[in-house]
Design a protein around this motif. Structure first.
Motif, PDB file in Angstrom:
ATOM      1  N   LEU B 392       0.831  -1.207   0.000  1.00  0.00           N
ATOM      2  CA  LEU B 392       0.000   0.000   0.000  1.00  0.00           C
ATOM      3  C   LEU B 392       0.867   1.259   0.000  1.00  0.00           C
ATOM      4  N   LEU B 393       1.944   1.251   0.774  1.00  0.00           N
ATOM      5  CA  LEU B 393       2.834   2.420   0.765  1.00  0.00           C
ATOM      6  C   LEU B 393       3.355   2.665  -0.642  1.00  0.00           C
ATOM      7  N   TYR B 394       3.704   1.586  -1.301  1.00  0.00           N
ATOM      8  CA  TYR B 394       4.195   1.698  -2.663  1.00  0.00           C
ATOM      9  C   TYR B 394       3.113   2.293  -3.560  1.00  0.00           C
ATOM     10  N   ASP B 398       3.690   9.189  -4.093  1.00  0.00           N
ATOM     11  CA  ASP B 398       3.822  10.126  -5.194  1.00  0.00           C
ATOM     12  C   ASP B 398       4.869  11.168  -4.807  1.00  0.00           C
ATOM     13  N   ARG B 399       5.009  12.194  -5.636  1.00  0.00           N
ATOM     14  CA  ARG B 399       6.085  13.143  -5.408  1.00  0.00           C
ATOM     15  C   ARG B 399       6.017  13.771  -4.007  1.00  0.00           C
ATOM     16  N   SER B 400       4.777  13.947  -3.506  1.00  0.00           N
ATOM     17  CA  SER B 400       4.631  14.677  -2.250  1.00  0.00           C
ATOM     18  C   SER B 400       5.133  13.874  -1.043  1.00  0.00           C
ATOM     19  N   ASN B 401       5.046  12.540  -1.115  1.00  0.00           N
ATOM     20  CA  ASN B 401       5.397  11.773   0.082  1.00  0.00           C
ATOM     21  C   ASN B 401       6.529  10.775  -0.163  1.00  0.00           C
ATOM     22  N   ALA B 402       7.155  10.875  -1.346  1.00  0.00           N
ATOM     23  CA  ALA B 402       8.144   9.858  -1.716  1.00  0.00           C
ATOM     24  C   ALA B 402       9.288   9.777  -0.712  1.00  0.00           C
ATOM     25  N   LYS B 403       9.783  10.948  -0.291  1.00  0.00           N
ATOM     26  CA  LYS B 403      10.943  10.904   0.607  1.00  0.00           C
ATOM     27  C   LYS B 403      10.607  10.194   1.902  1.00  0.00           C
ATOM     28  N   ILE B 405       8.157   7.986   2.441  1.00  0.00           N
ATOM     29  CA  ILE B 405       7.876   6.566   2.239  1.00  0.00           C
ATOM     30  C   ILE B 405       9.164   5.790   1.976  1.00  0.00           C
ATOM     31  N   VAL B 406      10.007   6.349   1.135  1.00  0.00           N
ATOM     32  CA  VAL B 406      11.255   5.644   0.838  1.00  0.00           C
ATOM     33  C   VAL B 406      12.099   5.496   2.111  1.00  0.00           C
ATOM     34  N   ALA B 407      12.120   6.548   2.914  1.00  0.00           N
ATOM     35  CA  ALA B 407      12.892   6.464   4.160  1.00  0.00           C
ATOM     36  C   ALA B 407      12.326   5.380   5.070  1.00  0.00           C
ATOM     37  N   GLU B 408      10.991   5.316   5.165  1.00  0.00           N
ATOM     38  CA  GLU B 408      10.379   4.296   6.029  1.00  0.00           C
ATOM     39  C   GLU B 408      10.657   2.890   5.501  1.00  0.00           C
ATOM     40  N   LEU B 431      10.688   3.530  -6.657  1.00  0.00           N
ATOM     41  CA  LEU B 431      10.156   4.790  -6.129  1.00  0.00           C
ATOM     42  C   LEU B 431      11.228   5.870  -6.140  1.00  0.00           C
ATOM     43  N   ALA B 432      12.444   5.478  -5.762  1.00  0.00           N
ATOM     44  CA  ALA B 432      13.526   6.464  -5.705  1.00  0.00           C
ATOM     45  C   ALA B 432      13.765   7.057  -7.087  1.00  0.00           C
ATOM     46  N   GLU B 433      13.701   6.200  -8.083  1.00  0.00           N
ATOM     47  CA  GLU B 433      13.947   6.690  -9.436  1.00  0.00           C
ATOM     48  C   GLU B 433      12.779   7.526  -9.947  1.00  0.00           C
ATOM     49  N   LYS B 434      11.588   6.981  -9.684  1.00  0.00           N
ATOM     50  CA  LYS B 434      10.392   7.606 -10.241  1.00  0.00           C
ATOM     51  C   LYS B 434      10.181   9.005  -9.676  1.00  0.00           C
ATOM     52  N   TYR B 435      10.444   9.173  -8.404  1.00  0.00           N
ATOM     53  CA  TYR B 435      10.105  10.450  -7.779  1.00  0.00           C
ATOM     54  C   TYR B 435      11.335  11.278  -7.410  1.00  0.00           C
TER      55      TYR B 435
END
Lengths: 136, 933
Positions: B392-394, B398-403, B405-408, B431-435
Motif C-alpha cells: 500500500l505504501l508503494y 507520489d512526489r509529495s510523500n516519496a521521501k 515513504i522511501v525512508a520508512e 520509487l527512488a527513481e520515479k520520484y
C-alpha cells in the motif's frame, strides 16, 4: 480437513492432480497453516492461490481459492459447513468424521460442488441429508 | 434431530476402523490392512455371489484403506456394480469410490458412463444428483464428451427439481472449465440467465457461478444478466434481516449470494441504462450505510458476513472507477478498518486500499492514512499484513510523500523478513527513481539499499543506477564522491564494488583533485576489494583499471604492474586472462589518442523503460502493476534520461548488441560492462568492425562462411549472436537471442528446419517462452552432417510484444559445407599429384570474379584459414597465388578438396578453382567462396 498432527481427515480436489502431487500439496498446506497463531489472519498466500482456513479444536478446515476470491465469504463458508456437520452429527467430534467419512463426502457435495458454493441454507442442507439418511 | 451414530449401517466397517485406530505401530496397521485386503479379495473371488450390502461394505473398506494412503488395485468392478443398485446407500458408496479412485481404464469408463446415463434419465432426483456430483467431481474429458450436451437440457428443463438444477449448473461449470470446446452455447444459454430470477435462492446461488464463468468468456451473449443481477441484488439488500429465512446467516440476508451477484457485475462495465445504474448505486450506498449501523450481533460470523458483502461492493466500486463519491466513501470505510482489532479486517483493508490508491478519485483520500500504514509496517505481527502495508505504501507513493515513504521502507528493510526483502528492494529502487527530484537523493538511496540489503539488490538495480548516473551529468561528481566514501567501509557489499568500479572508472577524475581521493588512492581502494570479489566483478574492475590508465596517466605504471602479474595474466579464468592480456597490450602499444578514443566516456544510454519495473512486474505476476503505473514510469524514465536536453540519441551510441565479448564469454557480465568491452574487441578484431545490422536475412549468412562467431542478425528488437564449433562431421552452435527492448517478449519460440533432411541433422531443445527486457537467452543446436549439402538450415523465430502482433522472422543459419573441413597439410609434389588425380571435368569448378573486398594478403589469408582448410605455403610456383587443401567430413564419406585462388591486383579480379572428389561439393564451395573475396 487437516488434523494438527498432520493426519488428513478429508480432502476434496477440484483440479486434476496425480496422487504424489496431492500428497505434496497436503503436506505443504499443513506446513503453511499450522505454524500460524491466533493473532494471524485466516488467510495465507499459497503458490498462485490463497488458503482460507479456520481451526476448530484439533482440526484445520482449509479451502484453497483464487487470489481474487472473497476471503470473508469463504471463511464463513467454512463455518457454515462446520455448523451443518455439528448439527448432522449432533455435536460433531473428530471421531465422527473418521467413522463416517463416506457421509462427510455427501455433506461436502451438498454444500460445495465443482469448487463453488452450491447451497448455503443450513435448513435446506440438513433436510436433504436427513432425507438421504432415511433411504436404504 | 436424530444424530448419526458411529458407523451406523455398516458394523463391519466400524469394527475395522476401530481396529486400525487401535494399532500401536505402523507395522501392526499394515498387517491388519493386509489381512483385510486378503479377506476382501477372497470374498470378491468367492463362488458365492455377494449381496449388495456386503459389496458396499467391502468397497467402503477398500476406500478407507486407500484414503489411509495405501494402494488399491482391485474392487473397481465391484464399485461399478454398485452404481446400478437400486438402493441409495449402495449407489452412493459406488459413486464415492469411483470419484476418489477413478483411473482412465477405458473399459470401466464405458461402464461408469453407462450407469451415469441411466441415473440421469431415471427421473429420481436423488440418483440424478449422485450422477451429476460424480461428473462434477471427476470432470474428465471422457465424461465431458459423453454428457456435455445432456446436462444443459437437464438444467433448463421445466420439470427438473431445484436440487437437481443446482447440481446440474455446477456440473456444467466443471465441464466447461475442463473442456470448454465441448460445451456448446445454444438456446439454453438465454434460459440459464433467467435462473437469476429463480424463486429458489439455492438455484440462484449455484447458477450464478456458472453464469459468471460463461460471462467472462462470452460477455455479449450474457449481458442481459446485468439488469437481472441488479434487481436481484436490490431485493436482497433492501430486505429485512429476517425476510429471507433459510438464507439469512447471523442476521445478514443471503451473504454468499450477494457476494456472487456483486462479483458477476464485475464482469461488465457500469450499466448503461440509467434506471438500472441508479438502482445499483442505491444498493452500493445501502451496503456502505449498513457498515456504519450498529451490529445486530456480537458474533464474528455476523460481522464477517456483512463485511464479505462490503468488500465485494468496494471491489465493484473500484472496478467501475467512475463514482467519486462512492470511491471516497469506500476509502473512509477501509480507513476505519485499518485500526480494527480484527487482524483479518486490517489485512483486507490494506489489500483493498491498494487498488483504491490507483484511482485518481481516491488517491488523495488514501494518502491521508499514511501514518497508520507506516505504523502497520512497523508493528503488525503477521508478515503477510506487513507485506500488504508495504504494497500500500508503494501504491500511495507520489512526489509529495516519496521521501518519507522511501525512508520508512529503507528503515524497515533493516529488519524485514527475508521472504520479502528482494521485492522491497525493487520497490524502493523504483520509487527512488520515479520520484527523484534531485539525483543526489536518488544516488544516496540506491547506495543505502546496497549497504542495507546488498544481497537482495539484483543486477537490474545496480545497472539502473549506473545508467542514470551516466545520463545525468549533474550527478556524476556527487556519485563519484559518494561511492568513494561508501567503499571506505571495511566490509562493503560486492554490488557496491561493482557500482564503485564502474563509476570511478568513468568519473573518478571528477574527484581526483582532492588529495584524499587522488587517482592512486582511488585505485588502491578499488584494488583492495579485488581479491574478495567474484569473477564477473573482477572483470569489471579490470575494465575500470584500463579506464584509469586513460583518465590518469600517472597510474599507468602501477596498473600495468598489476595486470602483468601472474595472477592476472595467467589467470585460469579465460575471461580475466583475456582482459588482462588485452588491456596490458592496449595500454602499452596504443597511442594516447587511440587510448582516449577507445576508452572514451560512455555515451548516454538510450531511453528505456526501467528494467527494475519489468522485474517487479514479473515477480508479482501480470496485472499486479496497473497500466497507469506503467505509463507513468515510461514518462518518468524519459525525464530521467534527460531526453529533452540531450536530444535523441545518435548513432554514436554503441548498441549494447555489438557485443562480441558478451557472446564469447560464458557468463556475460552486465550489459553496461560489456559495452566497454565491445569497443576493445573492435580494435583487436582481425575481421574488422563488428558486423553491421543485417537488413536482408541472407546477409548475415554470407558473413559467416569464413568465421564461426559473431552477430548473425540484428534489428530494433532483437539481436542474435552465434558462436559455433565444429569437429569432424559434428557441430555445435550456440545461439544467443538478446531482447534489445525493455519489454518482455512473450511466446518466444524458434524452429530449425533443414531443407534437405537427409543431408543435415539439426537437434535443438525448445527455448524459454519468455525473454525479459534486456535479457539474453541461449539455445544450443547440435548439428550432424550426414552427407554433403547445398541448402542451409532455416531458423524461424516467433515472438510477440505487449501481447501484440506476432513477430515472425526466418534466417538462414550459417551452416555451410566448409564448416566440416579438416585441414590437410601436404607438400608441393603431393598437392600437384592430387590435383592431377582430380582431373575429370565435373570435379572442377572455376569462377572468375571481381574483387568485392580488400585484396590485402593478410585479409585473404585470414579468410582462407577461416574457411577451415590448410593454407599451403610454397606450393604454388607463383607466390601471389594461394592454395589450400582439406577434407570434408560427412557421416558417410570423406571428400577431399583442393583450392587455388589467383588474385590479379591490377585488374582487381580473382580466379578461383576448386577440385573435389565430389562434383557437387566443388560447385557449392565455388559459389560460396566467390562471394567472400
Amino acid at each position: 480437513m487437516l488434523g494438527t498432527t498432520g493426519k488428513t481427515r478429508l480432502a476434496k480436489w477440484y483440479m486434476q492432480f496425480d496422487d504424489d502431487e496431492k500428497q505434496k500439496l497436503i503436506e505443504e498446506v499443513h506446513a503453511v497453516v499450522t505454524v500460524r497463531d491466533a493473532k494471524h489472519t485466516n488467510f495465507v498466500e499459497f503458490r498462485n492461490f490463497k488458503i482460507i482456513y479456520r481451526r476448530y479444536a484439533g482440526l484445520y478446515f482449509c479451502i484453497c481459492v483464487d487470489v481474487t476470491d472473497n476471503n470473508l465469504a469463504y471463511l464463513e463458508g467454512i463455518h457454515n459447513f462446520v455448523e451443518v456437520l455439528n448439527e448432522y452429527f449432533h455435536n460433531v467430534c473428530e471421531l465422527d468424521l473418521v467413522f463416517n467419512f463416506y457421509k462427510v463426502y455427501t455433506v461436502v457435495d451438498e454444500m460445495f460442488l465443482a469448487g463453488e458454493i452450491r447451497e448455503t441454507s443450513q435448513t435446506k442442507v440438513l433436510k436433504q441429508l436427513l432425507m438421504l439418511q432415511s433411504l436404504e | 434431530m436424530p444424530a448419526v451414530s458411529k458407523g451406523d449401517g455398516m458394523r463391519g466397517l466400524a469394527v475395522f476402523i476401530s481396529d486400525i485406530r487401535n494399532c500401536k505401530s505402523k507395522e501392526a496397521e499394515i498387517k491388519r490392512i493386509n489381512k483385510e485386503l486378503a479377506n476382501i479379495r477372497s470374498k470378491f473371488k468367492g463362488d458365492k455371489a455377494l449381496d449388495g450390502y456386503s459389496k458396499k461394505k467391502y468397497v467402503c473398506k477398500l476406500l478407507f484403506i486407500f484414503l489411509l494412503g495405501h494402494d488399491i488395485d482391485f474392487g473397481h468392478m465391484e464399485a461399478v456394480n454398485l452404481l446400478s443398485s437400486n438402493k441409495y446407500t449402495e449407489k452412493q458408496i459406488g459413486y464415492l469410490f469411483i470419484s476418489v479412485l477413478v483411473n482412465s481404464n477405458s473399459e470401466l469408463i464405458r461402464l461408469i458412463n453407462n450407469a451415469i446415463k441411466n441415473d440421469l434419465s431415471s427421473r429420481n432426483p436423488t440418483f440424478m444428483c449422485l450422477a451429476l456430483h460424480c461428473i462434477a467431481n471427476v470432470g474428465s474429458r471422457e465424461m465431458a464428451e459423453a454428457f456435455a450436451s445432456e446436462i444443459p437440457r437437464i438444467l433448463v428443463a421445466g420439470d427438473t427439481m431445484d436440487s437437481v438444477k443446482q447440481s446440474a449448473a455446477l456440473c456444467l461449470l466443471r465441464l466447461y472449465k475442463t473442456s470448454p470446446d465441448l460445451v456448446l452455447m445454444g438456446e439454453w444459454t438465454s434460459r440459464v440467465v433467467h435462473l437469476l430470477n429463480d424463486q429458489h435462492m439455492g438455484v440462484v446461488t449455484a447458477a450464478i457461478s456458472l453464469i459468471t464463468c460463461l460471462s467472462q468468456k462470452n460477455p455479449d451473449e450474457f449481458k442481459t444478466c446485468v439488469s437481472l443481477a441488479v434487481s436481484r441484488l436490490s431485493r436482497i439488500v433492501s430486505s429485512a434481516s429476517t425476510d429471507l429465512q433459510d438464507y439469512t446467516y447471523y442476521f445478514v440476508p443471503a451473504p454468499w449470494l450477494s457476494c456472487k451477484l456483486l462479483r458477476l457485475l464485475q464482469c461488465y462495465p457500469p450499466p448503461e441504462d440509467g434506471a438500472v445504474k441508479g438502482r445499483l448505486v442505491e444498493c452500493l450506498e445501502t451496503i456502505l450505510n449498513k457498515a456504519q449501523e450498529p451490529p445486530k450481533s456480537k458474533k464474528v460470523q455476523h460481522s464477517n458476513a456483512k463485511n464479505a458483502i462490503l468488500f465485494e461492493a468496494i471491489s465493484l466500486i473500484i472496478h467501475y472507477d467512475s463514482e467519486p463519491n462512492l470511491l471516497v466513501r469506500a476509502c473512509n470505510q477501509l480507513g476505519q478498518f485499518l485500526q480494527h482489532r480484527e487482524t483479518n479486517l486490517r489485512y483486507l483493508a490494506l489489500e483493498s486500499m491498494c487498488t483504491l490508491a490507483s484511482s485518481e478519485f481516491s488517491h488523495e483520500a488514501v494518502k491521508t492514512h499514511i501514518e497508520t500504514v507506516i505504523n502497520a509496517l512497523k508493528t503488525e505481527r503477521d508478515v503477510s499484513v506487513r507485506q500488504r502495508a508495504a504494497d500500500l505504501l508503494y501504491a500511495m507513493c507520489d512526489r509529495s510523500n516519496a521521501k518519507q515513504i522511501v525512508a520508512e521502507m529503507l528503515s524497515y528493510l533493516e529488519t524485514a523478513d527475508y521472504s520479502i526483502r528482494e521485492e522491497m528492494v525493487l520497490k524502493v529502487a523504483i520509487l527512488a527513481e520515479k520520484y527523484a527530484v534531485d539525483y543526489s537523493w536518488y544516488v544516496d538511496t540506491i547506495l543505502n539499499l546496497i549497504r542495507i540489503a546488498g544481497d537482495y539488490v539484483s543486477e537490474e538495480v545496480w545497472y539502473r543506477v549506473i545508467q542514470i548516473v551516466i545520463n545525468r551529468d549533474d550527478v556524476q561528481g556527487y556519485a563519484a564522491k559518494t561511492v568513494f566514501e561508501a567503499l571506505q567501509a571495511p566490509a562493503c557489499h560486492e554490488n557496491m564494488v561493482k557500482v564503485g568500479g564502474y563509476i570511478l572508472g568513468e568519473f573518478g577524475n571528477l574527484i581526483a583533485g582532492d588529495p584524499r581521493s587522488s587517482p592512486l588512492v582511488q585505485f588502491n581502494l578499488l584494488h583492495s576489494k579485488f581479491h574478495l570479489c567474484s569473477v564477473p566483478t573482477r572483470a569489471l574492475l579490470l575494465s575500470a583499471y584500463i579506464k584509469f590508465i586513460n583518465l590518469f596517466p600517472e597510474t599507468k605504471a602501477t596498473i600495468q604492474e598489476v595486470l602483468r602479474c601472474d595472477s592476472q595474466i595467467r589467470n585460469s579464468d579465460v575471461e580475466l586472462q583475456q582482459r588482462a592480456v588485452e588491456y596490458l597490450k592496449l595500454s602499452s602499444i596504443a597511442s594516447t589518442d587511440v587510448l582516449a578514443t577507445v576508452l572514451e566516456e560512455m555515451p548516454p544510454f538510450p531511453e528505456r523503460e526501467s528494467s527494475i519495473l519489468a522485474k517487479l512486474k514479473k515477480k508479482k505476476g501480470p496485472g499486479a502493476v496497473s497500466v497507469t503505473e506503467l505509463d507513468d514510469s515510461k514518462r518518468e524514465a524519459g525525464e530521467l534520461n534527460g531526453g529533452a536536453d540531450r536530444g535523441p540519441d545518435t548513432a554514436s551510441t554503441p548498441s549494447p548488441s555489438a557485443d562480441l565479448l558478451g557472446i564469447r564469454s560464458a557468463a556475460p557480465v552486465g550489459a553496461a560492462q560489456t559495452n566497454a568491452g565491445s569497443l576493445l574487441v573492435d580494435v583487436f578484431s582481425d575481421s574488422g568492425p563488428a558486423a553491421p545490422s543485417a537488413a536482408v536475412n541472407d546477409d548475415g549468412f554470407l558473413r559467416f562462411v569464413c568465421k564461426n562467431n559473431g552477430v548473425l542478425f540484428e534489428n530494433q528488437l532483437l539481436q542474435i549472436g552465434i558462436k559455433s564449433e565444429y569437429r569432424q562431421n559434428l557441430g555445435r552452435m550456440y545461439l544467443f537471442y538478446g531482447n534489445k527492448t525493455s519489454v518482455q517478449f512473450a511466446s518466444f519460440s524458434t524452429t530449425v528446419s533443414c531443407p534437405g533432411e537427409l543431408q543435415l541433422n539439426v537437434q535443438s531443445k525448445p527455448v524459454e517462452p519468455l525473454v525479459e527486457g534486456g535479457a539474453q537467452i541461449q539455445q544450443v543446436l547440435n548439428i550432424e552432417c550426414i552427407t554433403d549439402f547445398c541448402d542451409a538450415p532455416l531458423l524461424n523465430i516467433k515472438f510477440s510484444r505487449y501481447g501484440g502482433a506476432l513477430q515472425n522472422l526466418t534466417l538462414k543459419l550459417p551452416v555451410t559445407i566448409n564448416k566440416f573441413f579438416q585441414p590437410t597439410e601436404m607438400s608441393s609434389s603431393d598437392f600437384f599429384q592430387r590435383w592431377k588425380q582430380l582431373s575429370q571435368p565435373q570435379q572442377e569448378a572455376q569462377k572468375i570474379f571481381k574483387a568485392n573486398h580488400s585484396m590485402d594478403t593478410e585479409v585473404l589469408k585470414a579468410k582462407l584459414l577461416g574457411l577451415g582448410t590448410a593454407l599451403l605455403d610454397n606450393v604454388d610456383p607463383n607466390p601471389e597465388n594461394y592454395v589450400c587443401a582439406g577434407v570434408i567430413q560427412t557421416k558417410g564419406q570423406q571428400i577431399g578438396c583442393l583450392l587455388r585462388l589467383e588474385p590479379n591486383a591490377q585488374a582487381q579480379m580473382y580466379r578461383l578453382t576448386l577440385r573435389c572428389s565430389k562434383d557437387t561439393v566443388s560447385k557449392r564451395l565455388c559459389e560460396l567462396l566467390a562471394q567472400q573475396f
